[in-house]
Design a protein around this motif. Sequence first.
Motif, PDB file in Angstrom:
ATOM      1  N   PRO A 153       7.220   9.686 -14.127  1.00 17.19           N
ATOM      2  CA  PRO A 153       7.278   9.968 -12.698  1.00 17.19           C
ATOM      3  C   PRO A 153       6.033   9.559 -11.726  1.00 17.19           C
ATOM      4  O   PRO A 153       6.175   9.284 -10.638  1.00 17.19           O
ATOM      5  CB  PRO A 153       7.686  11.543 -12.707  1.00 17.19           C
ATOM      6  N   CYS A 154       4.842  10.123 -12.211  1.00 14.08           N
ATOM      7  CA  CYS A 154       3.662   9.808 -11.579  1.00 14.08           C
ATOM      8  C   CYS A 154       3.550   8.528 -11.358  1.00 14.08           C
ATOM      9  O   CYS A 154       3.047   7.965 -10.190  1.00 14.08           O
ATOM     10  CB  CYS A 154       2.497  10.065 -12.337  1.00 14.08           C
ATOM     11  N   THR A 155       3.878   7.486 -12.247  1.00 16.28           N
ATOM     12  CA  THR A 155       3.633   6.047 -11.950  1.00 16.28           C
ATOM     13  C   THR A 155       4.888   5.543 -11.214  1.00 16.28           C
ATOM     14  O   THR A 155       4.232   5.056 -10.155  1.00 16.28           O
ATOM     15  CB  THR A 155       3.938   5.286 -13.144  1.00 16.28           C
ATOM     16  N   LEU A 156       5.788   5.947 -11.089  1.00 18.42           N
ATOM     17  CA  LEU A 156       6.876   5.296 -10.035  1.00 18.42           C
ATOM     18  C   LEU A 156       6.168   6.126  -8.703  1.00 18.42           C
ATOM     19  O   LEU A 156       6.906   5.351  -7.385  1.00 18.42           O
ATOM     20  CB  LEU A 156       8.189   5.790 -10.316  1.00 18.42           C
ATOM     21  N   ALA A 157       5.937   7.322  -8.441  1.00 15.60           N
ATOM     22  CA  ALA A 157       5.583   7.932  -7.148  1.00 15.60           C
ATOM     23  C   ALA A 157       4.471   7.402  -6.592  1.00 15.60           C
ATOM     24  O   ALA A 157       4.387   6.867  -5.586  1.00 15.60           O
ATOM     25  CB  ALA A 157       5.318   9.345  -7.580  1.00 15.60           C
ATOM     26  N   LYS A 158       3.424   6.585  -7.462  1.00 19.63           N
ATOM     27  CA  LYS A 158       2.366   6.110  -6.867  1.00 19.63           C
ATOM     28  C   LYS A 158       2.893   4.524  -6.628  1.00 19.63           C
ATOM     29  O   LYS A 158       2.272   3.890  -5.649  1.00 19.63           O
ATOM     30  CB  LYS A 158       1.458   5.882  -7.953  1.00 19.63           C
ATOM     31  N   GLY A 159       3.797   3.919  -7.313  1.00 19.32           N
ATOM     32  CA  GLY A 159       4.351   2.563  -6.785  1.00 19.32           C
ATOM     33  C   GLY A 159       4.916   2.558  -5.593  1.00 19.32           C
ATOM     34  O   GLY A 159       4.810   1.488  -4.947  1.00 19.32           O
ATOM     35  N   VAL A 160       5.797   3.598  -5.247  1.00 18.16           N
ATOM     36  CA  VAL A 160       6.524   3.599  -4.006  1.00 18.16           C
ATOM     37  C   VAL A 160       5.712   4.074  -2.595  1.00 18.16           C
ATOM     38  O   VAL A 160       6.015   3.970  -1.595  1.00 18.16           O
ATOM     39  CB  VAL A 160       7.831   4.384  -3.929  1.00 18.16           C
ATOM     40  N   LEU A 161       4.575   4.731  -3.159  1.00 23.28           N
ATOM     41  CA  LEU A 161       3.820   5.617  -2.058  1.00 23.28           C
ATOM     42  C   LEU A 161       3.379   4.309  -0.715  1.00 23.28           C
ATOM     43  O   LEU A 161       3.301   4.605   0.363  1.00 23.28           O
ATOM     44  CB  LEU A 161       2.558   6.072  -2.599  1.00 23.28           C
ATOM     45  N   PRO A 162       2.831   3.282  -1.092  1.00 25.92           N
ATOM     46  CA  PRO A 162       2.131   2.208  -0.387  1.00 25.92           C
ATOM     47  C   PRO A 162       3.278   1.793   0.864  1.00 25.92           C
ATOM     48  O   PRO A 162       2.786   1.797   2.036  1.00 25.92           O
ATOM     49  CB  PRO A 162       1.705   1.043  -1.100  1.00 25.92           C
ATOM     50  N   SER A 163       4.447   1.563   0.378  1.00 25.97           N
ATOM     51  CA  SER A 163       5.409   1.206   1.250  1.00 25.97           C
ATOM     52  C   SER A 163       6.032   2.559   2.072  1.00 25.97           C
ATOM     53  O   SER A 163       6.118   2.492   3.211  1.00 25.97           O
ATOM     54  CB  SER A 163       6.633   0.702   0.507  1.00 25.97           C
ATOM     55  N   MET A 164       5.833   3.823   1.420  1.00 20.55           N
ATOM     56  CA  MET A 164       6.298   4.841   2.387  1.00 20.55           C
ATOM     57  C   MET A 164       5.076   5.070   3.407  1.00 20.55           C
ATOM     58  O   MET A 164       5.588   5.752   4.586  1.00 20.55           O
ATOM     59  CB  MET A 164       6.448   6.083   1.379  1.00 20.55           C
ATOM     60  N   MET A 165       3.792   5.140   2.865  1.00 25.13           N
ATOM     61  CA  MET A 165       2.871   5.236   3.723  1.00 25.13           C
ATOM     62  C   MET A 165       2.788   4.394   5.060  1.00 25.13           C
ATOM     63  O   MET A 165       2.638   4.888   5.996  1.00 25.13           O
ATOM     64  CB  MET A 165       1.579   5.323   2.842  1.00 25.13           C
ATOM     65  N   SER A 166       3.042   3.071   4.624  1.00 21.31           N
ATOM     66  CA  SER A 166       2.974   2.154   5.790  1.00 21.31           C
ATOM     67  C   SER A 166       4.097   2.224   6.941  1.00 21.31           C
ATOM     68  O   SER A 166       4.097   1.925   7.887  1.00 21.31           O
ATOM     69  CB  SER A 166       2.993   0.771   5.144  1.00 21.31           C
ATOM     70  N   ARG A 167       5.078   3.014   6.390  1.00 22.41           N
ATOM     71  CA  ARG A 167       6.501   3.121   7.121  1.00 22.41           C
ATOM     72  C   ARG A 167       6.171   4.403   7.578  1.00 22.41           C
ATOM     73  O   ARG A 167       7.220   4.897   8.413  1.00 22.41           O
ATOM     74  CB  ARG A 167       7.631   2.928   6.570  1.00 22.41           C
ATOM     75  N   ARG A 168       5.476   5.163   7.289  1.00 26.66           N
ATOM     76  CA  ARG A 168       5.257   6.640   7.715  1.00 26.66           C
ATOM     77  C   ARG A 168       6.577   7.542   7.564  1.00 26.66           C
ATOM     78  O   ARG A 168       6.906   8.034   8.587  1.00 26.66           O
ATOM     79  CB  ARG A 168       4.677   6.678   8.988  1.00 26.66           C
ATOM     80  N   GLY A 169       6.961   7.401   6.271  1.00 27.56           N
ATOM     81  CA  GLY A 169       8.230   8.215   6.166  1.00 27.56           C
ATOM     82  C   GLY A 169       8.576   8.071   4.797  1.00 27.56           C
ATOM     83  O   GLY A 169       8.319   7.177   3.906  1.00 27.56           O
ATOM     84  N   GLY A 170       9.560   9.018   4.146  1.00 25.47           N
ATOM     85  CA  GLY A 170      10.197   9.070   2.860  1.00 25.47           C
ATOM     86  C   GLY A 170      10.012  10.190   2.092  1.00 25.47           C
ATOM     87  O   GLY A 170       9.292  11.267   2.812  1.00 25.47           O
TER      88      GLY A 170
END
Length: 311
Positions: A153-170
Motif C-alpha cells: 500500500p505504501c508503494t502504490l500511495a507514493k506512486g500516485v501522489l505526484p499526479s495527485m499533488m500536481s492536480r491538487r486533489g485526490g
Amino acid sequence: HNELKVLLPVLIVVAAGVYYVYNEFLLFMSNAQVRNKVVVLTDAVSGVGSELARLFHLGGARLILCGTSWDKLESLYDTLCTDADPRETFAPKLVLVDFSDPDSLEEVVVEVVDCYGYVDVLICNSSIKVKGPVQSISLDVDRNVMDINYFGPCTLAKGVLPSMMSRRGGQIVLVNSIHGKLAVPFRSSYAASKHAAQAFFDCLRAEVEEYGISVSTISHTFINSSEPLAPEPDPQHNRLKAYISSQLSHGVRPSVLAYEVLLTVNRKKKEVLLSHPLPRLALYLRSLLPPVLFSVLSAGVRDSALAENVA
C-alpha cells in the motif's frame, strides 16, 4: 394497550422504510460522486474487492482492477460488463500485481498511472492474515506479511501522489483492520503490519492535506463471508462466555464493508471504525486502562475455546 399493539408494528415499518430510503439516497449521492472518477482497487478479486468493483462500476467510475490472478480478473471483468449498461459505465482496465514481490511494484505503479494518466481514488484493500504463536512464525513469513500489508500500500500511495499533488486533489483509502489499533494474541505479524500501515497513512494524511488530497482509513473486524448460524442453547453458567465468543467471532460482511468504503469516498471521512461493542470497549480499555485489557487477553489465551474465536 390494544392501540399500542397496533401502533408499534406500524412505527417499525415506517422506520424501516425511512431507513431504506435514506440508504438509497446515500447510494445515489455516492454514485454521483464517483462517476467518471479514476478509481484503483489494489485487490479486486477478493470477496470485498469484487463487491467494491461492482459498486464503483455501477456508479460510473473508471475502474483499474488489480489482482494476483489474471483468470480471476478476467472473470470479474466479464461479470461487470455483463451486468451493467455499457452506455452508463466504463470497461475496467486490468493490472496484474503481486505485493509479495516488491521489485515488481515500480512497474505496476507505472502501468496503473499510465491507464488514464492520473488517479482520483486509490483504495488499498490488499491484505494477508497469519495466525499462530510468535515462536512458530518465521521471519520470512513476517517479511512477507509486511510486504503485502504495509510496503505494498505504501508503494502504490507514493506512486500516485505526484499526479495527485500536481492536480491538487485526490483520495487515498486504506482498508485496514481493527488490529491496526488493537494487538490481539496469536496475531503478532498481522497486527504489526496493520499498526505500521495505520501509522503511515495517519502521517500521510497530515502531510498532503495542503494539496487537497484526502486520506481515509477504515478499521474493521474480520471479514465474515459465511452465513450466520443460529445460536445454540447454552447452560446458564456459560452464557457470558458464549456472548463474548460470539462477539469476537462475529465479523463484517463484504457487502457492508464495500458500501462503507463507497460512503467514505463520498464523504471523505478521515477515519471509520466498523466494529461491534466488545472490540470498541477493548480499544477504550487499551487507552484508559491498559493493565485491565492485558489481563483479559492473557486470560483469554489460557481459555482455548475463547482463543480460537479471537478475530
